[in-house]
Design an enzyme around this catalytic site. Structure first.
Site, PDB file in Angstrom:
ATOM      1  N   LYS A 248     -35.060 -30.214 -32.638  1.00 47.35           N
ATOM      2  CA  LYS A 248     -36.432 -29.600 -32.725  1.00 47.35           C
ATOM      3  C   LYS A 248     -37.163 -28.479 -32.939  1.00 47.35           C
ATOM      4  O   LYS A 248     -36.306 -27.603 -33.355  1.00 47.35           O
ATOM      5  CB  LYS A 248     -36.620 -29.817 -31.145  1.00 47.35           C
ATOM      6  CG  LYS A 248     -35.631 -31.280 -30.579  1.00 47.35           C
ATOM      7  CD  LYS A 248     -35.575 -31.838 -28.888  1.00 47.35           C
ATOM      8  CE  LYS A 248     -35.521 -32.936 -28.439  1.00 47.35           C
ATOM      9  NZ  LYS A 248     -35.998 -32.692 -26.917  1.00 47.35           N
TER      10      LYS A 248
ATOM     11  N   HIS B 176     -32.378 -33.527 -30.179  1.00 44.45           N
ATOM     12  CA  HIS B 176     -33.079 -34.917 -29.589  1.00 44.45           C
ATOM     13  C   HIS B 176     -31.161 -35.831 -29.462  1.00 44.45           C
ATOM     14  O   HIS B 176     -30.750 -35.152 -30.786  1.00 44.45           O
ATOM     15  CB  HIS B 176     -33.571 -35.862 -29.661  1.00 44.45           C
ATOM     16  CG  HIS B 176     -33.352 -37.098 -29.675  1.00 44.45           C
ATOM     17  ND1 HIS B 176     -34.142 -37.295 -28.887  1.00 44.45           N
ATOM     18  CD2 HIS B 176     -33.611 -38.453 -30.808  1.00 44.45           C
ATOM     19  CE1 HIS B 176     -33.568 -38.969 -28.574  1.00 44.45           C
ATOM     20  NE2 HIS B 176     -33.640 -39.908 -29.418  1.00 44.45           N
TER      21      HIS B 176
ATOM     22  N   TYR C  56     -41.430 -40.962 -28.676  1.00 45.16           N
ATOM     23  CA  TYR C  56     -41.315 -40.574 -26.838  1.00 45.16           C
ATOM     24  C   TYR C  56     -42.311 -41.385 -26.285  1.00 45.16           C
ATOM     25  O   TYR C  56     -41.980 -41.137 -25.450  1.00 45.16           O
ATOM     26  CB  TYR C  56     -41.525 -39.620 -26.929  1.00 45.16           C
ATOM     27  CG  TYR C  56     -40.803 -38.292 -26.824  1.00 45.16           C
ATOM     28  CD1 TYR C  56     -39.139 -38.211 -26.456  1.00 45.16           C
ATOM     29  CD2 TYR C  56     -40.623 -37.424 -28.209  1.00 45.16           C
ATOM     30  CE1 TYR C  56     -38.037 -37.583 -27.111  1.00 45.16           C
ATOM     31  CE2 TYR C  56     -39.553 -36.609 -27.939  1.00 45.16           C
ATOM     32  CZ  TYR C  56     -38.431 -36.906 -28.028  1.00 45.16           C
ATOM     33  OH  TYR C  56     -37.507 -35.663 -28.529  1.00 45.16           O
TER      34      TYR C  56
ATOM     35  N   GLU D  39     -34.641 -45.364 -32.843  1.00 44.01           N
ATOM     36  CA  GLU D  39     -35.207 -44.136 -33.337  1.00 44.01           C
ATOM     37  C   GLU D  39     -34.322 -43.637 -35.127  1.00 44.01           C
ATOM     38  O   GLU D  39     -34.802 -43.487 -35.719  1.00 44.01           O
ATOM     39  CB  GLU D  39     -34.074 -43.352 -32.274  1.00 44.01           C
ATOM     40  CG  GLU D  39     -34.419 -43.270 -31.034  1.00 44.01           C
ATOM     41  CD  GLU D  39     -33.540 -42.769 -30.103  1.00 44.01           C
ATOM     42  OE1 GLU D  39     -34.306 -42.522 -29.157  1.00 44.01           O
ATOM     43  OE2 GLU D  39     -33.262 -41.820 -30.519  1.00 44.01           O
TER      44      GLU D  39
ATOM     45  N   ASN E 241     -35.534 -28.209 -26.125  1.00 45.57           N
ATOM     46  CA  ASN E 241     -33.760 -27.744 -25.431  1.00 45.57           C
ATOM     47  C   ASN E 241     -33.166 -28.781 -27.146  1.00 45.57           C
ATOM     48  O   ASN E 241     -32.301 -29.096 -27.103  1.00 45.57           O
ATOM     49  CB  ASN E 241     -33.646 -28.503 -24.686  1.00 45.57           C
ATOM     50  CG  ASN E 241     -33.949 -30.516 -25.170  1.00 45.57           C
ATOM     51  OD1 ASN E 241     -34.647 -30.991 -25.875  1.00 45.57           O
ATOM     52  ND2 ASN E 241     -33.913 -30.893 -23.775  1.00 45.57           N
TER      53      ASN E 241
HETATM   54  P1  DAT Z   1     -32.554 -36.305 -22.703  1.00 42.60           P
HETATM   55  O1  DAT Z   1     -33.651 -35.379 -24.121  1.00 42.60           O
HETATM   56  O2  DAT Z   1     -31.267 -35.357 -22.703  1.00 42.60           O
HETATM   57  O3  DAT Z   1     -32.393 -37.000 -23.407  1.00 42.60           O
HETATM   58  P2  DAT Z   1     -34.890 -37.492 -21.615  1.00 42.60           P
HETATM   59  O4  DAT Z   1     -34.400 -38.934 -22.570  1.00 42.60           O
HETATM   60  O5  DAT Z   1     -34.631 -37.581 -19.867  1.00 42.60           O
HETATM   61  O6  DAT Z   1     -33.794 -36.379 -21.779  1.00 42.60           O
HETATM   62  O7  DAT Z   1     -36.235 -36.725 -22.151  1.00 42.60           O
HETATM   63  C1  DAT Z   1     -36.633 -35.969 -22.886  1.00 42.60           C
HETATM   64  C2  DAT Z   1     -37.248 -35.195 -23.656  1.00 42.60           C
HETATM   65  O8  DAT Z   1     -38.391 -34.209 -22.625  1.00 42.60           O
HETATM   66  C3  DAT Z   1     -36.462 -34.226 -23.402  1.00 42.60           C
HETATM   67  O9  DAT Z   1     -35.295 -33.970 -23.916  1.00 42.60           O
HETATM   68  C4  DAT Z   1     -37.215 -33.065 -23.293  1.00 42.60           C
HETATM   69  C5  DAT Z   1     -37.885 -33.218 -22.676  1.00 42.60           C
HETATM   70  N1  DAT Z   1     -38.030 -33.840 -20.476  1.00 42.60           N
HETATM   71  C6  DAT Z   1     -37.486 -34.496 -20.003  1.00 42.60           C
HETATM   72  N2  DAT Z   1     -37.732 -33.812 -18.942  1.00 42.60           N
HETATM   73  C7  DAT Z   1     -38.233 -32.628 -18.547  1.00 42.60           C
HETATM   74  C8  DAT Z   1     -38.697 -32.232 -17.651  1.00 42.60           C
HETATM   75  N3  DAT Z   1     -38.280 -31.674 -16.621  1.00 42.60           N
HETATM   76  N4  DAT Z   1     -40.105 -30.788 -18.473  1.00 42.60           N
HETATM   77  C9  DAT Z   1     -39.781 -30.801 -19.381  1.00 42.60           C
HETATM   78  N5  DAT Z   1     -39.553 -31.819 -19.961  1.00 42.60           N
HETATM   79  C10 DAT Z   1     -38.285 -32.162 -20.244  1.00 42.60           C
HETATM   80 MG    MG Z   2     -33.629 -38.961 -23.463  1.00 41.47          MG
END
Ligand code: DAT
Ligand code: MG
Length: 139
Positions: A11, A117, A51, A128, A114
């Protein structure tokens, strides 16, 4: 049945911090083979599409802005049990909760920025991967 491919992005935060090499090294030394890879930048429209599944969540706007804020590395990775093993390698979404030694524990800034992905299912890995790569770009 476990398939052998997953999809990842390095990212914008990790690219900007200079972690492309370290993250790719960790991925390759963990037994994943890169079968497709691209250095690119998502438009806000493309990030929104990627997303779309999160469009009703409160952080969606922030997520789309962040993911289109700078270049990313997109890749398809191959390994036995790729989806599950890669999720283990990257660690929890929130780096403060990620296991020590995982990519997010090492390189992520916070829950939004973070570092990487990783696909959450075989079905999404295929969707994807095809979002970024034509069949002829996969080796
Ligand atoms: P992951 O990337 O671990 O699969 P996810 O699919 O729940 O997590 O969410 C996609 C992305 O959205 C994640 O990498 C970062 C963002 N995100 C998730 N939860 C968040 C939060 N509570 N606050 C801000 N960004 C968040
Ligand atoms: Mg995810």
């Amino acid at each position: 049945m476990a398939t052998n491919r997953t999809f990842t992005m390095i990212k914008p935060d990790a690219v900007q911090s200079g972690y492309i090499g370290a993250i790719l090294e960790k991925i390759c030394s963990s037994g994943f083979r890169i079968v497709a890879m691209k250095y690119t930048r998502l438009s806000t429209e493309k990030a929104g599409q990627f997303y779309a599944v999160h469009s009703s969540r409160p952080f969606y706007g922030e997520l789309v802005d962040f993911m289109s804020s700078g270049p990313i590395v997109a890749a398809i990775l191959e390994k036995e049990n790729a989806v599950e093993d890669f999720r283990k390698l990257i660690g929890a979404t929130d780096p403060s909760k990620a296991e020590p030694g995982t990519i997010r524990a090492l390189y992520a800034r916070n829950v939004g920025e973070n570092a990487v992905h990783g696909s959450d299912s075989d079905e999404n890995a295929a969707i994807e991967g095809s979002f970024f790569f034509a069949g002829t770009d996969i080796f």
